[in-house]
Design a protein around this motif. Structure first.
Motif, PDB file in Angstrom:
ATOM      1  N   ILE A 205       0.831  -1.200   0.000  1.00  0.00           N
ATOM      2  CA  ILE A 205       0.000   0.000   0.000  1.00  0.00           C
ATOM      3  C   ILE A 205       0.871   1.258   0.000  1.00  0.00           C
ATOM      4  CG2 ILE A 205      -1.687   1.334   1.335  1.00  0.00           C
ATOM      5  CD1 ILE A 205      -2.899  -1.283   2.261  1.00  0.00           C
ATOM      6  N   THR A 206       1.958   1.224   0.771  1.00  0.00           N
ATOM      7  CA  THR A 206       2.869   2.372   0.822  1.00  0.00           C
ATOM      8  C   THR A 206       3.491   2.633  -0.544  1.00  0.00           C
ATOM      9  OG1 THR A 206       3.402   1.913   3.149  1.00  0.00           O
ATOM     10  CG2 THR A 206       4.937   3.306   1.915  1.00  0.00           C
ATOM     11  N   LEU A 207       3.946   1.575  -1.192  1.00  0.00           N
ATOM     12  CA  LEU A 207       4.579   1.725  -2.503  1.00  0.00           C
ATOM     13  C   LEU A 207       3.583   2.225  -3.541  1.00  0.00           C
ATOM     14  CD1 LEU A 207       7.046   1.321  -4.296  1.00  0.00           C
ATOM     15  CD2 LEU A 207       6.316  -1.055  -4.661  1.00  0.00           C
ATOM     16  N   ALA A 208       2.392   1.632  -3.573  1.00  0.00           N
ATOM     17  CA  ALA A 208       1.383   2.046  -4.550  1.00  0.00           C
ATOM     18  C   ALA A 208       0.982   3.505  -4.342  1.00  0.00           C
ATOM     19  CB  ALA A 208       0.157   1.135  -4.443  1.00  0.00           C
ATOM     20  N   GLY A 209       0.766   3.891  -3.088  1.00  0.00           N
ATOM     21  CA  GLY A 209       0.385   5.268  -2.804  1.00  0.00           C
ATOM     22  C   GLY A 209       1.486   6.257  -3.138  1.00  0.00           C
ATOM     23  N   SER A 210       2.745   5.877  -2.883  1.00  0.00           N
ATOM     24  CA  SER A 210       3.876   6.756  -3.190  1.00  0.00           C
ATOM     25  C   SER A 210       3.994   6.986  -4.694  1.00  0.00           C
ATOM     26  CB  SER A 210       5.167   6.163  -2.639  1.00  0.00           C
ATOM     27  OG  SER A 210       5.112   6.046  -1.230  1.00  0.00           O
ATOM     28  N   ILE A 211       3.755   5.932  -5.473  1.00  0.00           N
ATOM     29  CA  ILE A 211       3.801   6.067  -6.933  1.00  0.00           C
ATOM     30  C   ILE A 211       2.693   7.007  -7.423  1.00  0.00           C
ATOM     31  CG2 ILE A 211       3.493   4.829  -9.105  1.00  0.00           C
ATOM     32  CD1 ILE A 211       4.827   2.417  -7.775  1.00  0.00           C
ATOM     33  N   VAL A 212       1.491   6.836  -6.887  1.00  0.00           N
ATOM     34  CA  VAL A 212       0.366   7.690  -7.267  1.00  0.00           C
ATOM     35  C   VAL A 212       0.654   9.149  -6.904  1.00  0.00           C
ATOM     36  CG1 VAL A 212      -2.058   8.241  -6.806  1.00  0.00           C
ATOM     37  CG2 VAL A 212      -1.352   5.856  -7.135  1.00  0.00           C
ATOM     38  N   CYS A 213       1.202   9.373  -5.693  1.00  0.00           N
ATOM     39  CA  CYS A 213       1.519  10.742  -5.261  1.00  0.00           C
ATOM     40  C   CYS A 213       2.584  11.366  -6.156  1.00  0.00           C
ATOM     41  CB  CYS A 213       1.999  10.732  -3.805  1.00  0.00           C
ATOM     42  SG  CYS A 213       0.691  10.391  -2.599  1.00  0.00           S
ATOM     43  N   VAL A 215       3.264  10.624  -9.346  1.00  0.00           N
ATOM     44  CA  VAL A 215       2.679  10.907 -10.659  1.00  0.00           C
ATOM     45  C   VAL A 215       1.751  12.112 -10.587  1.00  0.00           C
ATOM     46  CG1 VAL A 215       1.167  10.011 -12.465  1.00  0.00           C
ATOM     47  CG2 VAL A 215       2.880   8.517 -11.428  1.00  0.00           C
ATOM     48  N   ALA A 216       0.922  12.160  -9.539  1.00  0.00           N
ATOM     49  CA  ALA A 216       0.002  13.284  -9.382  1.00  0.00           C
ATOM     50  C   ALA A 216       0.770  14.590  -9.208  1.00  0.00           C
ATOM     51  CB  ALA A 216      -0.913  13.054  -8.184  1.00  0.00           C
ATOM     52  N   GLY A 217       1.836  14.565  -8.390  1.00  0.00           N
ATOM     53  CA  GLY A 217       2.639  15.763  -8.183  1.00  0.00           C
ATOM     54  C   GLY A 217       3.291  16.237  -9.468  1.00  0.00           C
ATOM     55  N   PHE A 218       3.764  15.292 -10.280  1.00  0.00           N
ATOM     56  CA  PHE A 218       4.411  15.643 -11.539  1.00  0.00           C
ATOM     57  C   PHE A 218       3.438  16.342 -12.487  1.00  0.00           C
ATOM     58  CE2 PHE A 218       5.381  14.597 -15.957  1.00  0.00           C
ATOM     59  CZ  PHE A 218       6.660  15.130 -16.067  1.00  0.00           C
ATOM     60  N   PHE A 219       2.248  15.758 -12.659  1.00  0.00           N
ATOM     61  CA  PHE A 219       1.281  16.332 -13.603  1.00  0.00           C
ATOM     62  C   PHE A 219       0.692  17.644 -13.087  1.00  0.00           C
ATOM     63  CE2 PHE A 219       1.229  11.982 -15.352  1.00  0.00           C
ATOM     64  CZ  PHE A 219       1.396  12.290 -16.701  1.00  0.00           C
ATOM     65  N   LEU A 220       0.474  17.744 -11.773  1.00  0.00           N
ATOM     66  CA  LEU A 220      -0.042  18.991 -11.227  1.00  0.00           C
ATOM     67  C   LEU A 220       0.992  20.106 -11.368  1.00  0.00           C
ATOM     68  CD1 LEU A 220      -1.855  17.771  -7.973  1.00  0.00           C
ATOM     69  CD2 LEU A 220      -2.919  18.798  -9.993  1.00  0.00           C
ATOM     70  N   ALA A 235       8.188  22.989  -9.282  1.00  0.00           N
ATOM     71  CA  ALA A 235       6.848  22.789  -8.729  1.00  0.00           C
ATOM     72  C   ALA A 235       6.501  21.310  -8.655  1.00  0.00           C
ATOM     73  CB  ALA A 235       5.823  23.530  -9.579  1.00  0.00           C
ATOM     74  N   ALA A 236       6.845  20.585  -9.711  1.00  0.00           N
ATOM     75  CA  ALA A 236       6.560  19.151  -9.736  1.00  0.00           C
ATOM     76  C   ALA A 236       7.325  18.434  -8.630  1.00  0.00           C
ATOM     77  CB  ALA A 236       6.928  18.571 -11.099  1.00  0.00           C
ATOM     78  N   THR A 237       8.586  18.806  -8.434  1.00  0.00           N
ATOM     79  CA  THR A 237       9.398  18.171  -7.390  1.00  0.00           C
ATOM     80  C   THR A 237       8.833  18.448  -6.009  1.00  0.00           C
ATOM     81  OG1 THR A 237      11.380  18.410  -8.767  1.00  0.00           O
ATOM     82  CG2 THR A 237      11.714  18.012  -6.412  1.00  0.00           C
ATOM     83  N   ILE A 238       8.478  19.706  -5.761  1.00  0.00           N
ATOM     84  CA  ILE A 238       7.920  20.076  -4.453  1.00  0.00           C
ATOM     85  C   ILE A 238       6.615  19.331  -4.182  1.00  0.00           C
ATOM     86  CG2 ILE A 238       6.907  21.976  -3.132  1.00  0.00           C
ATOM     87  CD1 ILE A 238       8.938  23.822  -4.528  1.00  0.00           C
ATOM     88  N   LEU A 239       5.746  19.286  -5.182  1.00  0.00           N
ATOM     89  CA  LEU A 239       4.459  18.596  -5.002  1.00  0.00           C
ATOM     90  C   LEU A 239       4.651  17.092  -4.820  1.00  0.00           C
ATOM     91  CD1 LEU A 239       2.182  20.463  -7.562  1.00  0.00           C
ATOM     92  CD2 LEU A 239       1.825  20.295  -5.096  1.00  0.00           C
ATOM     93  N   MET A 240       5.559  16.499  -5.576  1.00  0.00           N
ATOM     94  CA  MET A 240       5.825  15.067  -5.448  1.00  0.00           C
ATOM     95  C   MET A 240       6.305  14.724  -4.034  1.00  0.00           C
ATOM     96  SD  MET A 240       7.681  14.433  -9.146  1.00  0.00           S
ATOM     97  CE  MET A 240       8.378  12.850  -8.681  1.00  0.00           C
ATOM     98  N   ILE A 241       7.257  15.536  -3.541  1.00  0.00           N
ATOM     99  CA  ILE A 241       7.792  15.286  -2.198  1.00  0.00           C
ATOM    100  C   ILE A 241       6.731  15.535  -1.130  1.00  0.00           C
ATOM    101  CG2 ILE A 241       9.478  16.071  -0.491  1.00  0.00           C
ATOM    102  CD1 ILE A 241      11.381  16.663  -2.801  1.00  0.00           C
TER     103      ILE A 241
END
Length: 353
Positions: A205-213, A215-220, A235-241
């Motif tokens: 669950i941790t790995l799947a959620g981290s991947i989703v976060c 990807v979402a951070g990158f596109f946002l 911005a993408a890096t900050i949001l991803m982290i």
């Protein structure tokens, strides 16, 4: 009738006695602020008395079947343990500045001493806890302490973490099966496989959620790059982290709740069982709102946060009493050293899970 059917029947016939926790944030705040001020004024010396005051308040606020628990810890004994802990930590840090070889030697000494200190801490915690005038106790010996707190952790290191669930199960089995209430022993029957399942579920669950976060951070970040002065990549890096850290903080209560439920649902006290029903969503909400409260109040919400979290965790647990709680016989008790208690506080050992 097979063992499974017998267990179901015993559980159905048992009385479920819920733990009740009556402490309030406002009451504990008064204790906490006095403890904090006196600890600062005395350069930490009062912290041992502060620990006893806090524990006495929390224990007396915890009730089961109409009776509360009691804490009997001696602050002077705890202070001695904390002084020893500071000496060990100080020697460890200073030795590496003087010589790597001396630092390594001190590290070996600390590793050899630590299992005994953890063992002493467990004896001290249980011996100084009582319910209806009967004290708890811990019968585990020094040899098994070395096995569970030195050799098994080394196994985790050598296996690159792959044996961590196995070691966790063995440590909990040691802690629970060697504990007693009066003369009545606890027992623990959770399997190694059940621990591996919890770890694997948490990891997946941790790995799947981290991947989703990520990807979402990158596109946002890419989508709103034109509106930000520092560019889309930043911005993408900050949001991803940021999203990943928020996810990791939110998912940790899942692991805690599932582990507490697993451990206590497989623990017995004589013929009496336990039930833990922690819910991930509720625990996550408490942790996140506590964090927000502590930040907004510059730390003054800490006692309220502690009471909220402790109240939920305790009131999610219950005792499945198969008979009267008055039938316990107080076992023979012996005084135990508090040295390990102070060390456990400083290195932040969590012996509950």
């Amino acid at each position: 009738m097979d063992n499974t059917q017998a267990a179901w029947r015993q559980e159905a016939e048992a009385r479920e006695l819920k733990l009740e926790f009556s402490a309030t944030g406002s009451e504990y705040f008064r204790i906490w602020i006095v403890n904090l001020l006196l600890s600062i004024v005395t350069f930490g010396i009062y912290s041992a008395w502060a620990k006893v005051r806090s524990n006495q308040y929390f224990y007396s606020s915890t009730r089961l079947d109409g009776s509360s628990f009691e804490y009997h810890g001696n602050p002077k004994a705890i202070l001695k343990g904390r002084i020893l802990a500071l000496v060990l930590v100080g020697a460890y840090n200073l030795a590496f500045k003087i010589s790597p070889l001396l630092g390594l030697a001190i590290m070996v000494v600390v590793a050899i001493v630590m299992p005994v200190l953890v063992w002493r801490s467990m004896q001290f915690k249980l011996y100084n806890t009582s319910y209806r005038g009967i004290r708890f106790g811990f019968d585990g010996d020094k040899r098994n302490a070395y096995i569970h707190y030195l050799w098994l952790p080394l196994l985790v290191t050598l296996s690159l973490g792959l044996t961590l669930p196995f070691v966790h199960q063995r440590v909990k089995r040691f802690q629970h099966s060697e504990a007693r209430f009066g003369s009545t022993k606890f027992s623990f029957d959770a399997s190694v496989g059940s621990f591996y399942r919890q770890y694997l579920i948490f990891f997946a669950i941790t790995l799947a959620g981290s991947i989703v976060c990520s990807v979402a951070g990158f596109f946002l970040g890419a989508a709103f790059a034109h509106a930000l002065p520092f560019g889309g990549q930043a911005a993408a890096t900050i949001l991803m982290i940021g999203l990943t850290y928020l996810w990791l903080f939110s998912i940790w209560p899942l692991f805690q709740s599932r582990l507490q439920n697993l451990i206590w649902n497989h623990t017995q006290l004589g013929q009496h069982g336990f039930r833990s029903e922690l819910a991930w969503g509720r625990l996550t909400f408490i942790y996140l709102s506590n964090l927000l409260g502590v930040i907004l109040t510059l730390g003054l919400f800490i006692p309220f946060a502690k009471v909220r979290a402790l109240k939920y965790r305790l009131e999610s647990a219950s005792l499945l009493a198969a008979g009267s709680l008055d039938d316990f016989i107080a076992g023979v008790q012996q005084e135990v050293d508090a040295t390990g208690e102070g060390v456990a506080d400083i290195i932040d050992l969590d012996l509950a899970l």
